[in-house]
Design a protein around this motif. Sequence first.
Motif, PDB file in Angstrom:
ATOM      1  N   SER A   1      90.005  -7.778  64.312  1.00 27.43           N
ATOM      2  CA  SER A   1      89.102  -9.227  64.919  1.00 27.43           C
ATOM      3  C   SER A   1      88.668  -9.234  66.195  1.00 27.43           C
ATOM      4  CB  SER A   1      89.711 -10.471  64.458  1.00 27.43           C
ATOM      5  OG  SER A   1      90.139 -10.391  63.241  1.00 27.43           O
ATOM      6  N   LYS A   2      89.528  -8.412  67.352  1.00 26.22           N
ATOM      7  CA  LYS A   2      89.217  -8.434  68.689  1.00 26.22           C
ATOM      8  C   LYS A   2      88.105  -7.201  68.785  1.00 26.22           C
ATOM      9  CE  LYS A   2      93.332 -10.252  70.702  1.00 26.22           C
ATOM     10  NZ  LYS A   2      94.681 -10.092  71.459  1.00 26.22           N
TER      11      LYS A   2
ATOM     12  N   HIS B   1      84.059  -8.729  66.840  1.00 31.62           N
ATOM     13  CA  HIS B   1      84.487  -9.974  67.075  1.00 31.62           C
ATOM     14  C   HIS B   1      83.066 -11.083  67.312  1.00 31.62           C
ATOM     15  CE1 HIS B   1      82.312  -9.649  71.237  1.00 31.62           C
ATOM     16  NE2 HIS B   1      82.997  -8.112  71.070  1.00 31.62           N
TER      17      HIS B   1
END
Length: 608
Positions: free
Chosen positions: A214-215, A218
Motif C-alpha cells: 500500500s505504501k 499509494h
Amino acid sequence: MTARREIEAVTERIRLRSKAAREAYLARIDAAAGETVHRAALSCGNLAHGFAACQAADKAALSGDRVPNLGIVTAYNDMLSAHQPFEPFPQLIKKAAHEAGGVAQVAGGVPAMCDGVTQGQPGMELSLFSRDVIAMSAAIGLSHNMFDAAVFLGVCDKIVPGLVIAALSFGHLPAVFIPAGPMTSGLPNDEKARIRQLYAEGKVGRDALLEAESKSYHGPGTCTFYGTANSNQMLMEMMGLHTPGSSFVNPNTPLRDALTREAARRALAITALGNAYTPVGRMIDERSVVNGIVGLNATGGSTNHTLHLIAMAASAGIAITWQDIADISAAVPLMARVYPNGLADVNHFHAAGGLGFLIRELCAEGYLHADVRTVWGEGLEAYAVEAVLGPDGTVERRPAPEKSGDEKVLAPAGKAFQPSGGIRVLDGNLGHAIIKVSAVKPEHRVVEAPAAIFHDQAELQAAFKEGRLDRDVVAVVRFQGPRANGMPELHRLTPPLGVLQDRGHKVALVTDGRMSGASGKVPAAIHVTPEALDGGALALLRDGDTVRVDAVAGRLEALVEPAEWAARTPAVADLSAHHAGFGRELFAGFRQLARRADQGAGAFGDAA
C-alpha cells in the motif's frame, strides 16, 4: 541523418519482409481516407443519430464537413490508479477543441484491467486477450464514422497495445495518444521486493506485506516501477505518438492538464481538413517500429513487448520477429537503470533527464531513425526536449539537459551500463524463448540443473513452502501458453525463486507463459514456443531431466539422450479448471484462434 549500419540492416530486412502486406495496408487506408473523413457522406438519419446528444452549436458545426470532429477513446475507470486520472480528460479535450474551432465527442470506452490486481488470480487468464478486446472495442467506437482524428486515453499493459492496434486499423485517421502519468514515488521498489521475499519465506505476515504494498502503490497514476505500463509510455514517445515530453509528468498537475489540452489541439491540427494531414497508418512505418524496439532495449523495458510490438506492427502491415528484437538489442546499449533493472523508479528517471535526454543521446549516436514523421511533425529530434509549464499556463519546451542528473539512473551513451539491451532469444530442443538479462547478474546467466515440472503456478508455490525446491533447480511451469489458458503472467513466482537464488542455489524458470514487465534477478526463459499444448517440446520434459538455460550462448536445452527424447510421448494436462469461471468461458474462441507467442499471441493480425 542515417542510423547505424546494424539498425539500418534490421530495418531494411523488415521492409523487404513486409513489402506485400505493407502495400496492401496502405492501399486500404488510402481508400478509406477518400471515403470516410467527410460526415457529409452520412445520410441525414445517420448524422442526426451521431450528434443527437450534442449542444446546439456542436450540432450546427457537425452538420457540415469543414469543422473537425475529434473522437475520444478512453480507458477510464476509477478502480485502477493508472486510469482514474482520465476522468476529467474528456472535458479538458472538449474545451480545447472548441477553442481550436473544432468539436470533440467520446467515441467509446474500452476495458482496462490491471495485472497487479489479477496476479495469481483467475482473471489473469483473461489479461493477454484483453488486448484484442480493447482493439475491437475501440474499433466499434470509431466505426460510427463521425471523426476526423482520434485521441486515445490509456496507460497500462494491454491497453496501449490494444489501442495502437485499433488506431492503425483506422490508419486513415490521425491519432494522438494522451498519457496520464506515473504516481508520485512511494515505498522504494527494492524495499517492497524485500518484504515480498520475507513474506514468501514466512518471516513476515500478511499485515506487513499489505502495508508495504500500500505504501508502494499509494495514489493516482501508473505504478512507478519500469514494467509494461511505463514501457508503453516510452514506446508511444519513441514512436512519435505522444506530444514531446509528455510521458512521465505526474497526474493532477497544471502541466499534465496543459499537455492534455495541447494534445487535443494538435490532433485537430493534423486532420485532412488542414494543411498538415498526418494519417497514423502512414506516419507509423518500419522506422518508427524499429525506434520503438531501440527504446525498449536502451531502457531495459518489458518483455511483454516482444509480444505486443509484433501484434502492433502487424496491424500496419509490418512483420517483425523476435530475431529482429534480439539483433537490435545486441546493437543498442542499456542506458537506464530503473527498477527492476536498478533501484530508481520512473520519477527518478524523468528527473535525471528522462526520455528527452535519452532520445537526444540515441539520435546523436545513430541508434534511432531521426527522420521519421511524428504527430508533432518531421523528425524525432523534436522530442529531445523537456516540457515545462509556461507563465501563461501553456506548455513550453526547452532542450533536454546536456548532462544526466544522475548517471546511476540514466547514463549517456558513452557510459552505458552494458553494451547491449539485454533481450535475447534462446533456441534449442525445447523450442524458442525470450530471456531478459538486464537485471540478471552475469554469474546467474547460465543455469544447468534438474527440472521440477509444474502445470500450475500454485503447485510451484506449494512445493517451495514444503521445502521441496531447496536445491539447484530449473522450475518448469508449462501449459501456460495462449492456447492453453491465455498465457498469464507468473510474476508471483519471483519471490520464492528469488529466495532460492539468495540461498546460493542455481535457479531458473522456464515457461510457455509470461513473466512480467517486472521480470527481475532470476533468469527466466519465457514465452517458450511452440507451447506445450500445441506440440511444444516442454511437454516431453520429465522431473529430474537436466535442463540448461544459457543466456550467454542463447541456448535452451534438455540434456537428454536423443534416442530417449525421440521416444517420449507428450504429457497432457487437464485444463478444464482454467476454461470456466471469472468469464474464462467467454474466451474459448480466443484460445482456439490464438497465434504462437513469436507471432504476437493474439487472435488476429498477421503481416506475413
